[in-house]
Design an enzyme around this catalytic site. Structure first.
Site, PDB file in Angstrom:
ATOM      1  N   HIS A 134      -5.939 -11.669  -0.577  1.00  0.00           N
ATOM      2  CA  HIS A 134      -4.795 -12.352   0.030  1.00  0.00           C
ATOM      3  C   HIS A 134      -4.781 -11.909   1.492  1.00  0.00           C
ATOM      4  O   HIS A 134      -5.115 -10.749   1.778  1.00  0.00           O
ATOM      5  CB  HIS A 134      -3.462 -11.891  -0.551  1.00  0.00           C
ATOM      6  CG  HIS A 134      -3.276 -12.100  -2.011  1.00  0.00           C
ATOM      7  ND1 HIS A 134      -3.749 -11.224  -2.946  1.00  0.00           N
ATOM      8  CD2 HIS A 134      -2.633 -13.073  -2.705  1.00  0.00           C
ATOM      9  CE1 HIS A 134      -3.407 -11.650  -4.158  1.00  0.00           C
ATOM     10  NE2 HIS A 134      -2.737 -12.768  -4.039  1.00  0.00           N
ATOM     11  N   ASP A 175      -3.520  -8.465   1.844  1.00  0.00           N
ATOM     12  CA  ASP A 175      -4.257  -7.334   1.250  1.00  0.00           C
ATOM     13  C   ASP A 175      -5.147  -6.735   2.329  1.00  0.00           C
ATOM     14  O   ASP A 175      -5.412  -5.538   2.349  1.00  0.00           O
ATOM     15  CB  ASP A 175      -5.223  -7.773   0.128  1.00  0.00           C
ATOM     16  CG  ASP A 175      -4.541  -8.456  -1.031  1.00  0.00           C
ATOM     17  OD1 ASP A 175      -3.343  -8.217  -1.232  1.00  0.00           O
ATOM     18  OD2 ASP A 175      -5.224  -9.229  -1.740  1.00  0.00           O
ATOM     19  N   MET A 192     -13.729 -16.225  -2.277  1.00  0.00           N
ATOM     20  CA  MET A 192     -12.397 -16.838  -2.372  1.00  0.00           C
ATOM     21  C   MET A 192     -11.385 -16.091  -1.506  1.00  0.00           C
ATOM     22  O   MET A 192     -11.475 -14.879  -1.362  1.00  0.00           O
ATOM     23  CB  MET A 192     -11.950 -16.814  -3.847  1.00  0.00           C
ATOM     24  CG  MET A 192     -10.563 -17.322  -4.141  1.00  0.00           C
ATOM     25  SD  MET A 192      -9.261 -16.069  -4.028  1.00  0.00           S
ATOM     26  CE  MET A 192      -8.982 -15.694  -5.743  1.00  0.00           C
ATOM     27  N   GLU A 219      -3.547 -22.369  -9.362  1.00  0.00           N
ATOM     28  CA  GLU A 219      -3.408 -21.413 -10.476  1.00  0.00           C
ATOM     29  C   GLU A 219      -2.008 -21.487 -11.063  1.00  0.00           C
ATOM     30  O   GLU A 219      -1.031 -21.146 -10.407  1.00  0.00           O
ATOM     31  CB  GLU A 219      -3.702 -20.010  -9.943  1.00  0.00           C
ATOM     32  CG  GLU A 219      -3.554 -18.923 -10.996  1.00  0.00           C
ATOM     33  CD  GLU A 219      -3.899 -17.540 -10.441  1.00  0.00           C
ATOM     34  OE1 GLU A 219      -4.495 -17.432  -9.341  1.00  0.00           O
ATOM     35  OE2 GLU A 219      -3.561 -16.559 -11.119  1.00  0.00           O
ATOM     36  N   LYS A 243       1.100 -20.630 -13.803  1.00  0.00           N
ATOM     37  CA  LYS A 243       1.663 -19.488 -14.551  1.00  0.00           C
ATOM     38  C   LYS A 243       3.042 -19.910 -15.043  1.00  0.00           C
ATOM     39  O   LYS A 243       3.778 -20.549 -14.299  1.00  0.00           O
ATOM     40  CB  LYS A 243       1.750 -18.272 -13.619  1.00  0.00           C
ATOM     41  CG  LYS A 243       2.096 -16.976 -14.336  1.00  0.00           C
ATOM     42  CD  LYS A 243       2.027 -15.783 -13.378  1.00  0.00           C
ATOM     43  CE  LYS A 243       2.330 -14.497 -14.104  1.00  0.00           C
ATOM     44  NZ  LYS A 243       2.299 -13.320 -13.229  1.00  0.00           N
ATOM     45  N   GLU A 267      -5.987 -18.796 -15.473  1.00  0.00           N
ATOM     46  CA  GLU A 267      -6.045 -17.347 -15.748  1.00  0.00           C
ATOM     47  C   GLU A 267      -5.714 -17.068 -17.203  1.00  0.00           C
ATOM     48  O   GLU A 267      -4.698 -17.544 -17.719  1.00  0.00           O
ATOM     49  CB  GLU A 267      -5.078 -16.593 -14.840  1.00  0.00           C
ATOM     50  CG  GLU A 267      -5.002 -15.109 -15.211  1.00  0.00           C
ATOM     51  CD  GLU A 267      -4.248 -14.253 -14.216  1.00  0.00           C
ATOM     52  OE1 GLU A 267      -4.433 -14.463 -12.995  1.00  0.00           O
ATOM     53  OE2 GLU A 267      -3.493 -13.369 -14.646  1.00  0.00           O
ATOM     54  N   HIS A 275      -2.177 -16.162 -18.205  1.00  0.00           N
ATOM     55  CA  HIS A 275      -1.061 -17.066 -17.934  1.00  0.00           C
ATOM     56  C   HIS A 275      -0.766 -18.011 -19.097  1.00  0.00           C
ATOM     57  O   HIS A 275       0.374 -18.085 -19.542  1.00  0.00           O
ATOM     58  CB  HIS A 275      -1.297 -17.807 -16.624  1.00  0.00           C
ATOM     59  CG  HIS A 275      -1.317 -16.868 -15.442  1.00  0.00           C
ATOM     60  ND1 HIS A 275      -1.554 -17.302 -14.160  1.00  0.00           N
ATOM     61  CD2 HIS A 275      -1.142 -15.524 -15.348  1.00  0.00           C
ATOM     62  CE1 HIS A 275      -1.520 -16.253 -13.335  1.00  0.00           C
ATOM     63  NE2 HIS A 275      -1.270 -15.172 -14.035  1.00  0.00           N
ATOM     64  N   ASP A 279      -9.770 -16.904 -13.353  1.00  0.00           N
ATOM     65  CA  ASP A 279      -9.247 -15.533 -13.323  1.00  0.00           C
ATOM     66  C   ASP A 279      -9.336 -14.956 -14.728  1.00  0.00           C
ATOM     67  O   ASP A 279      -8.610 -15.372 -15.644  1.00  0.00           O
ATOM     68  CB  ASP A 279      -7.784 -15.515 -12.844  1.00  0.00           C
ATOM     69  CG  ASP A 279      -7.663 -15.580 -11.324  1.00  0.00           C
ATOM     70  OD1 ASP A 279      -8.701 -15.760 -10.644  1.00  0.00           O
ATOM     71  OD2 ASP A 279      -6.532 -15.440 -10.821  1.00  0.00           O
ATOM     72  N   ASP A 295       3.658  -9.603 -18.144  1.00  0.00           N
ATOM     73  CA  ASP A 295       2.352  -9.907 -17.537  1.00  0.00           C
ATOM     74  C   ASP A 295       1.503  -8.627 -17.467  1.00  0.00           C
ATOM     75  O   ASP A 295       1.754  -7.751 -16.656  1.00  0.00           O
ATOM     76  CB  ASP A 295       2.645 -10.461 -16.133  1.00  0.00           C
ATOM     77  CG  ASP A 295       1.399 -10.840 -15.381  1.00  0.00           C
ATOM     78  OD1 ASP A 295       0.325 -10.897 -15.990  1.00  0.00           O
ATOM     79  OD2 ASP A 295       1.527 -11.097 -14.172  1.00  0.00           O
ATOM     80  N   ASP A 333      -2.137  -8.138 -17.371  1.00  0.00           N
ATOM     81  CA  ASP A 333      -3.355  -8.023 -16.533  1.00  0.00           C
ATOM     82  C   ASP A 333      -4.370  -7.011 -17.066  1.00  0.00           C
ATOM     83  O   ASP A 333      -4.945  -6.221 -16.314  1.00  0.00           O
ATOM     84  CB  ASP A 333      -2.998  -7.652 -15.083  1.00  0.00           C
ATOM     85  CG  ASP A 333      -2.438  -8.835 -14.311  1.00  0.00           C
ATOM     86  OD1 ASP A 333      -2.678  -9.991 -14.710  1.00  0.00           O
ATOM     87  OD2 ASP A 333      -1.759  -8.605 -13.281  1.00  0.00           O
ATOM     88  N   ASP A 383      -9.093 -10.895 -12.436  1.00  0.00           N
ATOM     89  CA  ASP A 383      -7.760 -10.685 -11.860  1.00  0.00           C
ATOM     90  C   ASP A 383      -6.989  -9.770 -12.808  1.00  0.00           C
ATOM     91  O   ASP A 383      -6.059 -10.185 -13.488  1.00  0.00           O
ATOM     92  CB  ASP A 383      -7.038 -12.021 -11.664  1.00  0.00           C
ATOM     93  CG  ASP A 383      -5.787 -11.838 -10.819  1.00  0.00           C
ATOM     94  OD1 ASP A 383      -5.615 -10.745 -10.245  1.00  0.00           O
ATOM     95  OD2 ASP A 383      -4.978 -12.775 -10.730  1.00  0.00           O
TER      96      ASP A 383
HETATM   97  C1  GCO Z   1      -0.393 -13.032 -10.854  1.00  0.00           C
HETATM   98  C2  GCO Z   1      -1.485 -13.924 -10.326  1.00  0.00           C
HETATM   99  C3  GCO Z   1      -2.034 -13.476  -9.003  1.00  0.00           C
HETATM  100  C4  GCO Z   1      -2.898 -14.513  -8.335  1.00  0.00           C
HETATM  101  C5  GCO Z   1      -3.277 -14.074  -6.962  1.00  0.00           C
HETATM  102  C6  GCO Z   1      -4.351 -14.895  -6.328  1.00  0.00           C
HETATM  103  O1  GCO Z   1      -0.111 -13.143 -12.040  1.00  0.00           O
HETATM  104  O2  GCO Z   1       0.180 -12.256 -10.104  1.00  0.00           O
HETATM  105  O3  GCO Z   1      -2.485 -13.985 -11.290  1.00  0.00           O
HETATM  106  O4  GCO Z   1      -2.738 -12.267  -9.171  1.00  0.00           O
HETATM  107  O5  GCO Z   1      -4.058 -14.764  -9.072  1.00  0.00           O
HETATM  108  O6  GCO Z   1      -2.141 -14.071  -6.188  1.00  0.00           O
HETATM  109  O7  GCO Z   1      -3.932 -16.124  -6.087  1.00  0.00           O
HETATM  110 MN    MN Z   2      -4.482 -14.715 -11.060  1.00  0.00          MN
HETATM  111 MN    MN Z   3      -1.789 -13.231 -13.252  1.00  0.00          MN
END
Ligand code: GCO
Ligand code: MN
Ligand code: MN
Length: 387
Positions: free
Chosen positions: A54, A57, A88, A181, A183, A217, A220, A245, A255, A257, A287
């Protein structure tokens, strides 16, 4: 050694993923922050192909021009020394308080303009590092109460922003492909475009549908209790899978991850099989982040684990495809009959008439065996390593 990460698989991580410092809503960081150089070295060490970011980042939102120049120099060197690429880039449209009620969908035209302006600058930054895919994740695009925002207007505002930014990419000759993307929730109570299919439906209504695809993802769709593999299949079939992702998630939880494959190995297997069978050739982006309990060494194990699990599942998928008994069952259940298929392939009055006249006995049809217990058990035995 077997299962080493293969560069051809384009395994990538985000600065924000291996750089995650273990903060959660209940507690502060558990790990020392790594600078961009440190992250590149870690990724080089574990054998990743690339790193994504990002805008913030890489360059903090309040950095001065000279600080930004210094960080970019460091990052370029870190990439080069570790043989990493940046496939990306994306925009942080969620952390700063200005975006607390959305960015492209904000009720405030000036905030919407700021979000577009910030994205243009972030696209410039991504292009500087060679990124060709630009991800749009609707971080704060959503609502806790539908009293606050008109959800129809939100769609229109989002479309307007994307149409504008497509033209920007074209005018700058960046050659970006946009990947949306979805969610369902987090951080907003409800997010607009809650599933991958929402974006697949939006894309044909955009000014440049050919530039736009999706970035599904695992976590999600899984958060919403849906079958992620089916969403990816639809994106693939529509040639809209521009990025993916990979991580893991238990249904019904916050969430998480997780490391790829950590929670649901069978879903991970069918996902890898789908991507490999259909020769997906975009980046395989993890991700995910290490558990809050991990230290630096364990973060490396996390990163290696994501890639190693993928490589193992890829081998399992090849084994599944080569398994004679599995193939025999598939052959039996996929009943072909050209005499009817040629009628249903395309409508015309002649085919319709013939189809109506074709005897199709439902009782006989229902009696054909479907040995899916056996098929699934064979799949399990491959996954459990005894077949
Ligand atoms: C989340 C998302 C993010 C995006 C990221 C890139 O759940 O926070 O998955 O991690 O993927 O902002 O666009
Ligand atoms: Mn993501
Ligand atoms: Mn995510």
């Amino acid at each position: 050694m077997a299962y080493e990460p293969d560069k051809k698989m384009k395994f990538t991580f985000g600065l924000w993923t291996v750089g995650n410092i273990g903060r959660d809503p209940f507690g502060g960081p558990t790990r020392e922050p790594l600078d961009v150089r440190g992250i590149c070295d870690l990724l080089g060490d574990v054998g990743a192909y690339g790193v994504n970011f990002h805008d913030n980042d890489l360059i903090p939102i309040d950095a001065t021009a000279s600080q930004a120049a210094e960080i970019k120099k460091e990052f370029k060197k870190g990439l080069k020394d570790n043989g990493l690429v940046v496939p990306m880039a994306t925009t942080n449209l969620f952390s700063d308080p200005v975006f607390k009620d959305g960015a492209f969908t904000s009720n405030n035209a000036r905030i919407r303009a700021y979000a577009i302006q910030k994205t243009m600058r972030a696209m410039d930054l991504g292009a500087e590092f060679g990124a060709k895919i630009y991800v749009f994740w609707g971080g704060r695009e959503g609502a806790e109460t539908d009293a606050a925002k008109n959800p129809v207007e939100a769609i229109k505002r989002f479309r307007e922003a994307i149409d504008f930014l497509c033209e920007y990419s074209i005018s700058q000759k960046y050659g970006y492909k946009f990947a949306f993307e979805a969610k369902p929730n987090e951080p907003r109570g409800n997010m607009y475009f809650g599933v991958t299919g929402s974006y697949l439906a939006l894309i044909p209504t955009l000014a440049h549908p050919e530039m736009c695809g999706v970035n599904p993802e695992v976590a999600h769709e899984t958060m919403a209790g849906l079958n992620f593999v089916h969403h990816v299949a639809q994106a693939l079939e529509q040639k809209k899978l521009f990025h993916i992702d990979l991580n893991d998630q238990e249904i019904g939880r916050y969430d998480q991850d997780f490391r790829f494959g950590q929670a649901n190995i069978k879903q991970a297997f069918f996902l890898v099989k789908l991507l490999e069978d259909y020769k997906y050739d975009g980046p395989r982006h993890f991700d995910a982040h290490a558990l809050r309990t991990s230290n630096y060494e364990d973060v490396k194990e996390f990163a290696k684990g994501c890639m190693r699990t993928y490589m193992i599942l890829k081998e399992k998928a090849a084994r599944w495809n080569a398994d004679k008994e599995i193939q025999q069952i598939l052959k039996t259940v996929n009943v072909e009959d050209q005499s009817v298929s040629k009628l249903t392939k395309k409508f015309n009055p002649g085919n319709a008439k013939k189809l109506l006249e074709t005897p199709l006995d439902r009782i006989e049809l229902a009696s054909a065996p479907l040995p899916y217990e056996r098929l699934d058990q064979l799949t399990m035995e491959i996954l459990m390593g005894i077949r």
